[in-house]
Design a protein around this motif. Structure first.
Motif, mmCIF file in Angstrom:
data_model
loop_
_atom_site.group_PDB
_atom_site.id
_atom_site.type_symbol
_atom_site.label_atom_id
_atom_site.label_comp_id
_atom_site.label_asym_id
_atom_site.label_seq_id
_atom_site.Cartn_x
_atom_site.Cartn_y
_atom_site.Cartn_z
ATOM 1 N N ILE A 97 0.847 -1.185 0.000
ATOM 2 C CA ILE A 97 0.000 0.000 0.000
ATOM 3 C C ILE A 97 0.890 1.245 0.000
ATOM 4 O O ILE A 97 2.036 1.195 0.456
ATOM 5 C CB ILE A 97 -0.969 0.035 1.201
ATOM 6 C CG1 ILE A 97 -0.215 -0.108 2.527
ATOM 7 C CG2 ILE A 97 -2.046 -1.011 1.063
ATOM 8 C CD1 ILE A 97 -1.081 0.102 3.757
ATOM 9 N N THR A 102 -10.970 -3.086 1.538
ATOM 10 C CA THR A 102 -9.644 -3.677 1.754
ATOM 11 C C THR A 102 -9.772 -5.101 2.281
ATOM 12 O O THR A 102 -9.059 -6.010 1.829
ATOM 13 C CB THR A 102 -8.830 -2.821 2.749
ATOM 14 O OG1 THR A 102 -8.699 -1.503 2.239
ATOM 15 C CG2 THR A 102 -7.441 -3.413 2.966
ATOM 16 N N PHE A 157 -8.274 3.593 7.591
ATOM 17 C CA PHE A 157 -8.309 3.226 6.170
ATOM 18 C C PHE A 157 -9.436 3.974 5.465
ATOM 19 O O PHE A 157 -10.493 4.234 6.038
ATOM 20 C CB PHE A 157 -8.512 1.715 6.016
ATOM 21 C CG PHE A 157 -7.310 0.899 6.410
ATOM 22 C CD1 PHE A 157 -6.510 0.298 5.448
ATOM 23 C CD2 PHE A 157 -6.970 0.738 7.747
ATOM 24 C CE1 PHE A 157 -5.405 -0.443 5.806
ATOM 25 C CE2 PHE A 157 -5.860 -0.005 8.123
ATOM 26 C CZ PHE A 157 -5.075 -0.596 7.145
ATOM 27 N N GLU A 189 -3.579 5.202 1.479
ATOM 28 C CA GLU A 189 -3.986 5.229 2.894
ATOM 29 C C GLU A 189 -3.242 6.341 3.644
ATOM 30 O O GLU A 189 -2.345 6.093 4.441
ATOM 31 C CB GLU A 189 -3.700 3.867 3.553
ATOM 32 C CG GLU A 189 -4.368 2.684 2.900
ATOM 33 C CD GLU A 189 -5.903 2.752 2.958
ATOM 34 O OE1 GLU A 189 -6.436 3.629 3.668
ATOM 35 O OE2 GLU A 189 -6.558 1.921 2.299
#
Length: 689
Positions: free
Chosen positions: A93, A384, A378, A98
Motif C-alpha cells: 500500500i 480492503t 483506512f 492510505e
C-alpha cells in the motif's frame, strides 16, 4: 525521546557479542585451514600431473585440486548468498492510498527516532512485523526495513493500540544501543545460513561428481570433510544462538518501553492480552472454511467473520467489552498455564505476555488515547478486507466454481459446530483439558455428600486440576532433561535455578506433589459422580446416567491400547517413506499382514458405531468399507502401487481420527447429561417458588 537500556540488556548484549567473536575466531581458523588444504591440494595436483603426464594423472590431479577448492567454497559461499523474503502473500500500500495510516507511521518513526519503512505491506493474519532482505554485506551497509501490518490485527484493536504495536516494531531499531541487538540478529542469521543452507552447495558438488567417476571420489571426500566442518559450526551456532535468544528477550522488553513512551502502557497491554483471542478467532474462521473446500464454499469477507467469532467467544467466556472490543484480563490470559518450569536455553524471542504486562504496569506511562477502531485509519476498510479475502481464497484449489457463503449462514453453522464440539460452560472449563477421573464406580463412596455444584466446580477445584496438569507436563519435561533428550545446561523450577544434572533429583519431589493432587482431584471426581447420581435418581434417570458414565469409563480404559495400534501401524509402515531394498520391502509388507488385519477389524467396528454414524461422510465410509473388506497389493515387481498406498495411509489416519472422535463424543454425551441433570434441578427449584 531516549529510552535507556537495562543492565540485563547490556549484560546479555556483551554475552552475545562474546559468542560471535568466539565464532569468528573458530571460523577464521577453519578458513585458514581450508586455504592451506586448498593450496596443498592444488600443489599436489599440479605436481602429480607434471611428474607423470597422462590422462589418469590429469584427472586425479584436477580432482585433487577441486577437493581443496570445494572445501574453501563451502566456507565462503555465504558471502554470495542473499536472503530474499517471500512477498507473494503481501499486498503493498502507498501513502496516496492510505494517508491516515501513513500519517500515524510518520508520527511513530519521528518519536522513535528511526527511519520511515522502505515499503508498507498488508498481510492476512493477526500480526505486525518489520523485515528486510539480508546478506553478508548487510552487516556493514545500511538497510531500510519494510513494515507488515496484518488486517486481522487492524480488525481487533483501536487506533491507539495499533500505534502501540507498530511503535514496538520500530522500537527494535530506534535507539543507538539497540543497534547492538540488530547487529547480533544479522550475524545470527548469517551463521544460520552458513550452517544449514547448503542445498546449492550439494548441487554444485553433485554436478562436479557427475562429470567423471574420478571427480566423484574427491567430491565424496569433500562432502565428508565439510560435514565435519559443519558439525563444528553447528556446535558454535548453538553457543551463539542461546545467547542471541536471551538478548532477544531483553530486546522485546526494551521495544515495549519505547512503545509505552509513544502510545502509553495501557494501549500495548490491552492489545497484547487480546492478541491470542483475535488470532484464535481468525484461525477458527480459516478452519471453518477449510472444511468447506469440498462444498466449493468461500468467504466474501473473512475479517467480518473474525469479528463475529471474537465477539462470540468473548461472550462465551463472559469477557467485558470496551471500545467495542473484548477486554482480556491478565488473570484470564494465564488461567490455565500453571507451569513452574522455565528453560532459559529455550527462550523464545518474545517473553511471555504475563512478563511483558508486568513490566508495562511498572512503567505505567499514560498517554491521551484515540480509542476509535483502527480500521477507521483506512479510506475504505471493508473494501480492503474483501480484496485480501479474495486474494487469500485465490490460493485454494476448488473442484468446481466456488461461491461465497452468506454471513448469516456462516453464523448459524459456526455456532452449531461450536456447540457440537465444546462442553457446556456450566463446568467452568473443568473438563476442557482433563477427563472424569478413573475410579471404581460400583465401590466408590463420596468423601463429602453436602458439596454443592458451585463448590464442586469452584475456582479452588479448577486450580487444583490445572496445577496437576502442569505438574505432570513439567515432570515429563524434566525427565527428558534427565535423560539428555533436551540439550540444555540449566533450567528454573518454581523460582530456583537447577543444573541439568540435578533434574533427576527433582523428579521424586514432583511425583509426591502429583500424588497429593491426584488424590484431591480423584476425591472431587468421586464426589461429582455421586452428586449427579443422586440427581439422576431424583429425576428417574439413574440407569441412563450409569450406562453413559460406564460407556465413557470403558472407552477411557481401552483408549490407550487403541491408540497404540495406530502407533504400531505408523512405525510398521514407516519404511515406505525411506529408501529400502526391494527384497526388504516385500518382507515388510508380508510381516505387517497380521497388524493390518487388526486395523481392518477395528475399522469394521468403527463403521458400525452408531455414535459415529453422522461423523463419517458417505465418501469416506465407502472408501473405508472397501479397504476393510478387500485385500490390497502395495508392492510388486520392484514397484509401489501408489493408489493402494494412499488408501492404506488414509485408513490408518482415519482410524486414529475416529477413535479420538468417539472418545470425545462419549465424553460430551456424559457431560451433556450431567449438565441437563443440573439444569433440570435448577428449573425445578425455580418452579417450586
Amino acid at each position: 525521546m531516549t529510552v535507556e537500556v537495562s543492565s540485563d540488556f547490556r549484560k546479555k548484549a556483551k554475552s552475545a557479542i562474546f559468542a560471535i567473536i568466539l565464532f569468528i575466531i573458530v571460523y577464521i581458523l577453519l578458513f585458514l585451514s581450508a586455504i592451506a588444504l586448498t593450496v596443498g591440494c592444488i600443489t599436489a595436483g599440479i605436481f602429480l600431473i607434471i611428474a607423470k603426464p597422462m590422462f589418469l594423472t590429469l584427472m586425479l590431479g584436477v580432482g585433487l585440486a577441486s577437493l581443496g577448492v570445494l572445501i574453501s567454497y563451502f566456507l565462503i559461499k555465504f558471502l554470495f548468498k542473499k536472503h530474499v523474503n517471500d512477498r507473494s502473500y503481501l499486498t503493498e500500500i502507498t501513502r496516496n492510498q492510505e494517508p491516515q495510516l501513513f500519517q500515524m507511521i510518520d508520527e511513530i518513526v519521528k518519536e522513535a527516532g528511526t527511519d520511515f519503512p522502505k515499503k508498507v505491506y498488508l498481510a492476512y493474519d493477526v500480526n505486525a512485523s518489520v523485515f528486510y532482505d539480508s546478506s553478508f554485506w548487510s552487516m556493514f551497509l545500511p538497510i531500510k526495513k519494510n513494515l507488515i501490518i496484518g488486517i486481522g490485527l487492524v480488525n481487533a484493536c483501536t487506533k491507539q493500540e495499533l500505534k502501540a504495536i507498530l511503535a514496538h516494531e520500530f522500537g527494535h531499531f530506534s535507539q543507538r544501543s539497540m543497534k547492538v541487538g540488530s547487529y547480533v540478529y544479522n550475524v545470527n542469521q548469517i551463521i544460520f545460513n552458513l550452517v544449514n543452507d547448503d542445498e546449492s552447495y550439494k548441487n554444485t558438488i553433485q554436478s562436479w561428481a557427475n562429470a567423471s567417476g574420478y571427480f566423484a571420489i574427491f567430491a565424496g571426500l569433500a562432502i565428508k570433510i565439510t560435514q565435519g566442518i559443519q558439525w563444528i559450526l553447528n556446535k558454535m551456532y548453538s553457543f551463539v544462538n542461546i545467547r542471541h535468544m536471551a538478548l532477544s528477550r531483553e530486546m522485546e522488553f526494551h521495544a515495549d518501553e519505547v512503545s509505552a513512551n509513544i502510545a502509553g502502557s495501557l494501549a500495548l497491554e490491552e492489545s497484547l492480552l487480546r492478541l491470542d483471542l483475535a488470532d484464535n478467532s481468525y484461525n477458527n474462521v480459516l478452519n471453518f472454511y477449510e472444511n468447506k473446500i469440498k462444498e466449493n464454499k468461500a468467504s466474501k469477507n473473512i475479517y467480518k467473520e473474525q469479528s463475529y467469532v471474537m465477539g462470540f467467544l468473548a461472550k462465551e467466556s463472559d469477557l467485558e467489552n470496551k471500545n467495542d472490543l473484548p477486554v482480556v484480563k491478565l488473570e484470564e490470559a494465564g488461567l490455565f498455564n500453571k507451569s513452574k518450569l522455565v528453560i532459559e536455553n529455550q527462550w523464545a524471542s518474545h517473553p511471555s505476555t504475563e512478563d511483558r504486562v508486568v513490566r508495562l504496569r511498572q512503567l505505567n506511562i499514560q498517554k491521551n488515547a484515540d480509542n476509535q477502531p483502527a480500521k477507521f485509519l483506512f479510506k475504505n476498510f471493508e473494501e480492503t478486507e474483501e480484496k485480501l479475502t479474495t486474494k487469500l481464497f485465490s490460493n485454494v484449489q476448488y473442484e468446481s466454481e466456488k461461491s461465497n457463503l452468506e454471513f448469516d449462514h456462516f453464523k448459524e453453522e459456526f455456532e452449531a459446530n461450536y456447540n457440537k464440539d465444546t462442553f457446556d460452560k456450566i463446568f467452568n472449563n473443568y473438563y476442557d483439558n482433563k477427563n472424569p477421573d478413573k475410579f471404581d464406580i460400583e465401590n466408590s463412596s463420596p468423601t463429602n455428600e453436602n458439596l454443592s455444584f458451585d463448590e464442586l466446580y469452584g475456582k479452588e477445584k479448577i486450580e487444583i486440576a490445572y496445577n496437576l496438569i502442569a505438574l505432570q507436563n513439567d515432570k515429563s519435561t524434566i525427565e527428558a532433561i534427565s535423560k539428555k533428550e533436551l540439550d540444555i545446561k540449566t533450567f528454573d523450577y518454581d523460582g530456583t535455578k537447577y543444573k541439568a544434572s540435578d533434574a533427576k533429583k527433582l523428579i521424586p519431589t514432583l511425583e509426591n506433589e502429583i500424588k497429593t493432587l491426584e488424590k484431591e482431584v480423584t476425591e472431587n471426581d468421586i464426589n461429582i459422580y455421586h452428586y449427579f447420581l443422586n440427581l439422576a435418581k431424583t429425576q428417574n434417570l439413574e440407569s441412563d446416567f450409569k450406562k453413559t458414565y460406564s460407556d465413557f469409563a470403558e472407552c477411557d480404559a481401552t483408549y490407550e491400547n487403541q491408540f497404540q495400534l495406530y502407533v504400531d501401524l505408523s512405525n510398521a509402515f514407516g519404511f515406505v517413506s525411506v529408501t529400502t531394498p526391494f527384497d526388504q520391502i516385500a518382507k515388510n509388507f508380508k510381516n505387517n499382514i497380521p497388524l493390518e488385519a487388526k486395523l481392518k477389524d477395528a475399522l469394521k467396528i468403527i463403521l458400525k458405531n452408531p455414535l459415529l454414524e453422522n461423523e463419517i461422510s458417505e465418501e469416506n465410509r465407502k472408501d473405508l468399507d472397501y479397504y476393510a473388506n478387500y485385500t490390497m497389493i502395495y508392492f510388486s515387481h520392484n514397484e509401489y502401487f501408489d493408489k493402494n498406498l494412499q488408501q492404506l495411509f488414509f485408513a490408518i489416519n482415519s482410524y486414529q481420527y475416529y477413535i479420538a472422535r468417539n472418545y470425545f463424543l462419549l465424553k460430551k454425551k456424559l457431560l451433556d447429561e450431567m449438565s441437563s441433570l443440573e439444569k433440570n434441578k435448577k428449573h425445578a427449584e425455580v418452579s417450586s417458588f
